[in-house]
Structures are given as structure tokens and as C-alpha cells.
Scaffold this motif. Structure first.
Motif, PDB file in Angstrom:
ATOM      1  N   ALA A  33       0.351   7.374  -7.716  1.00 50.44           N
ATOM      2  CA  ALA A  33      -0.008   5.965  -7.547  1.00 50.44           C
ATOM      3  C   ALA A  33       0.293   5.174  -8.812  1.00 50.44           C
ATOM      4  CB  ALA A  33      -1.487   5.850  -7.183  1.00 50.44           C
ATOM      5  N   GLN A  34      -0.048   5.719  -9.962  1.00 50.16           N
ATOM      6  CA  GLN A  34       0.200   5.021 -11.229  1.00 50.16           C
ATOM      7  C   GLN A  34       1.696   4.859 -11.487  1.00 50.16           C
ATOM      8  OE1 GLN A  34      -2.036   7.741 -13.656  1.00 50.16           O
ATOM      9  NE2 GLN A  34      -3.846   6.424 -13.713  1.00 50.16           N
ATOM     10  N   GLY A  41       5.753  -2.857 -10.474  1.00 45.75           N
ATOM     11  CA  GLY A  41       5.063  -3.973 -11.116  1.00 45.75           C
ATOM     12  C   GLY A  41       3.900  -4.502 -10.303  1.00 45.75           C
ATOM     13  N   ASN A  42       3.174  -3.608  -9.620  1.00 45.04           N
ATOM     14  CA  ASN A  42       2.055  -4.060  -8.785  1.00 45.04           C
ATOM     15  C   ASN A  42       0.934  -4.653  -9.622  1.00 45.04           C
ATOM     16  OD1 ASN A  42       2.955  -1.412  -6.762  1.00 45.04           O
ATOM     17  ND2 ASN A  42       2.713  -3.458  -5.911  1.00 45.04           N
ATOM     18  N   GLN A  43       0.336  -5.730  -9.095  1.00 40.17           N
ATOM     19  CA  GLN A  43      -0.729  -6.462  -9.756  1.00 40.17           C
ATOM     20  C   GLN A  43      -1.859  -6.715  -8.751  1.00 40.17           C
ATOM     21  OE1 GLN A  43      -0.671  -7.184 -13.011  1.00 40.17           O
ATOM     22  NE2 GLN A  43       1.418  -6.363 -13.277  1.00 40.17           N
ATOM     23  N   PRO A  44      -3.033  -7.117  -9.231  1.00 40.39           N
ATOM     24  CA  PRO A  44      -4.145  -7.373  -8.305  1.00 40.39           C
ATOM     25  C   PRO A  44      -3.853  -8.423  -7.238  1.00 40.39           C
ATOM     26  CG  PRO A  44      -4.977  -7.136 -10.537  1.00 40.39           C
ATOM     27  CD  PRO A  44      -3.480  -7.160 -10.642  1.00 40.39           C
ATOM     28  N   ASP A  45      -2.914  -9.334  -7.494  1.00 38.70           N
ATOM     29  CA  ASP A  45      -2.636 -10.359  -6.490  1.00 38.70           C
ATOM     30  C   ASP A  45      -1.642  -9.906  -5.426  1.00 38.70           C
ATOM     31  OD1 ASP A  45      -0.424 -10.343  -8.120  1.00 38.70           O
ATOM     32  OD2 ASP A  45      -0.359 -12.512  -8.458  1.00 38.70           O
ATOM     33  N   ASP A  46      -1.171  -8.652  -5.498  1.00 38.50           N
ATOM     34  CA  ASP A  46      -0.270  -8.131  -4.466  1.00 38.50           C
ATOM     35  C   ASP A  46      -1.030  -7.867  -3.171  1.00 38.50           C
ATOM     36  OD1 ASP A  46       2.469  -7.984  -5.266  1.00 38.50           O
ATOM     37  OD2 ASP A  46       1.941  -6.407  -6.697  1.00 38.50           O
ATOM     38  N   ARG A  47      -0.327  -8.043  -2.074  1.00 42.36           N
ATOM     39  CA  ARG A  47      -0.846  -7.725  -0.740  1.00 42.36           C
ATOM     40  C   ARG A  47       0.168  -6.773  -0.106  1.00 42.36           C
ATOM     41  NH1 ARG A  47      -4.598 -11.803   0.869  1.00 42.36           N
ATOM     42  NH2 ARG A  47      -4.106 -11.537   3.061  1.00 42.36           N
ATOM     43  N   ILE A  48      -0.198  -5.494  -0.041  1.00 42.75           N
ATOM     44  CA  ILE A  48       0.720  -4.444   0.379  1.00 42.75           C
ATOM     45  C   ILE A  48       0.443  -4.089   1.841  1.00 42.75           C
ATOM     46  CG2 ILE A  48       1.452  -2.065  -0.051  1.00 42.75           C
ATOM     47  CD1 ILE A  48       0.507  -2.473  -2.980  1.00 42.75           C
ATOM     48  N   TYR A  58       4.419   8.946   1.988  1.00 41.73           N
ATOM     49  CA  TYR A  58       4.906   7.598   1.686  1.00 41.73           C
ATOM     50  C   TYR A  58       3.954   6.537   2.252  1.00 41.73           C
ATOM     51  CZ  TYR A  58       8.646   3.949   1.538  1.00 41.73           C
ATOM     52  OH  TYR A  58       9.406   2.830   1.319  1.00 41.73           O
ATOM     53  N   GLY A  59       3.367   6.820   3.408  1.00 37.99           N
ATOM     54  CA  GLY A  59       2.378   5.912   3.977  1.00 37.99           C
ATOM     55  C   GLY A  59       1.086   5.918   3.176  1.00 37.99           C
ATOM     56  N   LEU A  60       0.606   7.111   2.817  1.00 38.57           N
ATOM     57  CA  LEU A  60      -0.617   7.219   2.013  1.00 38.57           C
ATOM     58  C   LEU A  60      -0.439   6.538   0.666  1.00 38.57           C
ATOM     59  CD1 LEU A  60      -3.480   8.383   1.775  1.00 38.57           C
ATOM     60  CD2 LEU A  60      -2.438  10.495   0.889  1.00 38.57           C
ATOM     61  N   SER A  61       0.782   6.589   0.134  1.00 36.32           N
ATOM     62  CA  SER A  61       1.071   5.972  -1.159  1.00 36.32           C
ATOM     63  C   SER A  61       0.813   4.469  -1.163  1.00 36.32           C
ATOM     64  CB  SER A  61       2.537   6.245  -1.538  1.00 36.32           C
ATOM     65  OG  SER A  61       2.933   5.473  -2.646  1.00 36.32           O
ATOM     66  N   GLN A  62       0.991   3.804  -0.017  1.00 36.74           N
ATOM     67  CA  GLN A  62       0.730   2.359   0.025  1.00 36.74           C
ATOM     68  C   GLN A  62      -0.739   2.079  -0.266  1.00 36.74           C
ATOM     69  OE1 GLN A  62       3.657   0.766   0.130  1.00 36.74           O
ATOM     70  NE2 GLN A  62       4.362   2.863   0.379  1.00 36.74           N
ATOM     71  N   LEU A  63      -1.601   2.964   0.219  1.00 38.80           N
ATOM     72  CA  LEU A  63      -3.038   2.807   0.000  1.00 38.80           C
ATOM     73  C   LEU A  63      -3.405   3.141  -1.441  1.00 38.80           C
ATOM     74  CD1 LEU A  63      -5.406   2.007   1.864  1.00 38.80           C
ATOM     75  CD2 LEU A  63      -5.821   4.456   2.191  1.00 38.80           C
ATOM     76  N   THR A  65      -1.517   3.273  -4.120  1.00 38.79           N
ATOM     77  CA  THR A  65      -0.904   2.340  -5.071  1.00 38.79           C
ATOM     78  C   THR A  65      -1.684   1.034  -5.109  1.00 38.79           C
ATOM     79  OG1 THR A  65       1.286   3.311  -4.719  1.00 38.79           O
ATOM     80  CG2 THR A  65       1.216   1.113  -5.673  1.00 38.79           C
ATOM     81  N   ALA A  66      -2.092   0.552  -3.942  1.00 33.61           N
ATOM     82  CA  ALA A  66      -2.907  -0.668  -3.903  1.00 33.61           C
ATOM     83  C   ALA A  66      -4.215  -0.461  -4.647  1.00 33.61           C
ATOM     84  CB  ALA A  66      -3.170  -1.078  -2.459  1.00 33.61           C
ATOM     85  N   PHE A  67      -4.854   0.678  -4.439  1.00 37.31           N
ATOM     86  CA  PHE A  67      -6.131   0.957  -5.094  1.00 37.31           C
ATOM     87  C   PHE A  67      -5.978   0.970  -6.617  1.00 37.31           C
ATOM     88  CE2 PHE A  67      -8.190   3.495  -1.361  1.00 37.31           C
ATOM     89  CZ  PHE A  67      -8.373   2.302  -0.685  1.00 37.31           C
ATOM     90  N   VAL A  68      -4.947   1.674  -7.106  1.00 34.02           N
ATOM     91  CA  VAL A  68      -4.819   1.834  -8.563  1.00 34.02           C
ATOM     92  C   VAL A  68      -4.439   0.516  -9.228  1.00 34.02           C
ATOM     93  CG1 VAL A  68      -2.369   2.486  -8.842  1.00 34.02           C
ATOM     94  CG2 VAL A  68      -4.103   3.578 -10.256  1.00 34.02           C
ATOM     95  N   ALA A  69      -3.765  -0.368  -8.489  1.00 35.77           N
ATOM     96  CA  ALA A  69      -3.374  -1.668  -9.038  1.00 35.77           C
ATOM     97  C   ALA A  69      -4.439  -2.734  -8.814  1.00 35.77           C
ATOM     98  CB  ALA A  69      -2.055  -2.117  -8.413  1.00 35.77           C
ATOM     99  N   GLY A  70      -5.475  -2.414  -8.047  1.00 37.69           N
ATOM    100  CA  GLY A  70      -6.478  -3.406  -7.706  1.00 37.69           C
ATOM    101  C   GLY A  70      -5.962  -4.421  -6.705  1.00 37.69           C
ATOM    102  N   ALA A  71      -4.899  -4.065  -5.972  1.00 37.48           N
ATOM    103  CA  ALA A  71      -4.280  -4.969  -5.004  1.00 37.48           C
ATOM    104  C   ALA A  71      -4.953  -4.819  -3.643  1.00 37.48           C
ATOM    105  CB  ALA A  71      -2.787  -4.664  -4.891  1.00 37.48           C
ATOM    106  N   ARG A  72      -4.525  -5.637  -2.697  1.00 38.57           N
ATOM    107  CA  ARG A  72      -5.075  -5.578  -1.344  1.00 38.57           C
ATOM    108  C   ARG A  72      -4.122  -4.793  -0.447  1.00 38.57           C
ATOM    109  NH1 ARG A  72      -7.235 -10.883   1.646  1.00 38.57           N
ATOM    110  NH2 ARG A  72      -8.624 -10.675  -0.141  1.00 38.57           N
ATOM    111  N   ALA A  73      -4.649  -3.851   0.302  1.00 36.61           N
ATOM    112  CA  ALA A  73      -3.874  -3.121   1.311  1.00 36.61           C
ATOM    113  C   ALA A  73      -4.218  -3.698   2.674  1.00 36.61           C
ATOM    114  CB  ALA A  73      -4.185  -1.631   1.271  1.00 36.61           C
TER     115      ALA A  73
END
Length: 208
Positions: A33-34, A41-48, A58-63, A65-73
Motif C-alpha cells: 500500500a505504501q 502520489g495519493n493524498q487524502p483528497d483522492d477518491r479511489i 489488485y482489487g484489495l490494493s485499492q482499499l 492504498t486508500a487507507f494508507v493515504a487517508g483517501a476515500r475508497a
């Protein structure tokens, strides 16, 4: 619990060998994820948009990656390709991941201006994206950065092609993702010379 303990077993169809359950540690999942969040370049304002199944790495990675970046899944069960585009538009999605068969279906469709504006990047893994499909997506989404990625469940992800190299090296698998080392070696383990065929070896904390 420590970082080397088992976190998940993901079952693969065996495209690189026999079908198997790949045992992943907490370290495997967190490092993956990191690593992805770093080069995307994921940031908290991303919506994945999480449209791929979580049973697929690859599907689990979307979740993760969002968690580690503080983004929204944003989760969805898609029925038709148009549903994916509608969700991108409605939810202001900034990152979209899909596999080649899905991209083939999405590429010829019309993308509303809101989707063209919001989508910062799209990613491909699970096989090489056809050149014609990539060209169609780049025409439809001129402001969206494509990331072509390669890997396998046993190593999460191995390489990505930097977007600025796509036109120069369209058939390349790119370079190692952060925190992975990729080598091409001879039978005795010695590194191959440039252009010399060999075995692709992946090492690092992403390897199961």
C-alpha cells in the motif's frame, strides 16, 4: 500481532503456475500500500473507485492504498461499463484501476466532462493493455495520467512504467516499484548483461 504474522491468504488462478493460496503478512500488505501510494502520489483528497473484487490482490490494493493515504475508497458492484463511468462522474473519482478486458469495454464509451476533469490517473494491471485501447483512453481522458503496472499475487506488484516513458517505451514493463528490487539473472544467479535473456527475479518485503 507482529508485522510478519499472516494477514490474508489470496487465491490465484495460477497464470504463472498451479493455482495456489498466497500467504500474505501484515508487512506485505502495508509495504504494498505504501509503495503504490508513493508512486501514484495519493493524498487524502483522492477518491479511489474500488470496482475490482477484494479477492483479487489488485482489487484489495485499492482499499489498502486508500487507507494508507487517508483517501476515500468508493465501493461499487458494477453491472455494465457505463455504470463505472457514471460512478466516476457522480462521485468525483480521482483514481480508477481496471484490468485489460474492462478497459477494452470502457475505452470506446463517451466520458462526461465531469469525469474527464476529476480523474487524475488510471492504472492497469492483470495483463498488458492493448495499444489501441490505451490510445483511445488517452484521447478520451487527455488530462488523466496512465500507469501501466505488472506483477503477480506472490509479489503484489513488481514494476510500473513511468507515464513519461509510455511513448518512448510502449512495450516495456518499466522499473521496480518502490521497495522492490528487480533483476534479470543467469542460471548461476549472476546478473545478465543488457539485452541478454534471463530469469526475472523480484526481491523485497512485498514478496509473500
Amino acid at each position: 500481532i507482529i508485522d510478519s504474522d499472516i494477514a490474508a491468504i489470496l487465491y490465484t488462478s495460477g497464470s504463472t503456475g498451479k493455482p495456489k493460496g498466497v500467504v500474505l503478512s501484515h508487512r506485505n500488505l502495508l509495504t504494498g500500500a505504501q509503495s503504490v501510494a508513493e508512486y501514484l502520489g495519493n493524498q487524502p483528497d483522492d477518491r479511489i473507485l474500488a470496482v475490482l473484487p477484494f479477492s483479487f490482490d489488485y482489487g484489495l490494493s485499492q482499499l489498502t492504498t486508500a487507507f494508507v493515504a487517508g483517501a476515500r475508497a468508493v465501493l461499487m458492484d458494477y453491472l455494465l461499463p457505463r455504470d463505472v463511468i457514471n460512478t466516476v462522474t457522480r462521485e468525483g473519482i480521482t483514481g480508477l484501476a481496471a484490468v485489460p478486458p474492462m478497459w477494452v469495454q470502457l475505452a470506446p464509451l463517451e466520458w462526461p466532462e465531469a469525469a474527464v476533469t476529476s480523474l487524475r490517473y488510471f492504472t492497469n494491471s492483470g495483463g498488458a493493455m492493448p495499444r489501441a485501447t490505451l490510445a483511445a483512453l488517452r484521447r478520451a481522458l487527455p488530462h488523466t495520467t496512465p500507469y501501466l503496472m505488472y506483477g503477480l499475487t506472490e509479489a503484489f506488484r513488481s514494476t510500473y512504467l513511468p507515464p513519461d516513458e509510455i511513448d518512448r517505451r510502449p512495450d516495456s514493463i518499466g522499473k521496480a516499484i518502490p521497495n522492490a528490487e528487480i533483476l534479470v539473472v543467469r542460471d548461476d544467479g549472476a546478473p545478465c548483461a543488457p539485452g541478454e535473456p534471463g530469469e526475472l527475479v523480484n526481491r523485497g518485503s512485498l514478496v509473500a
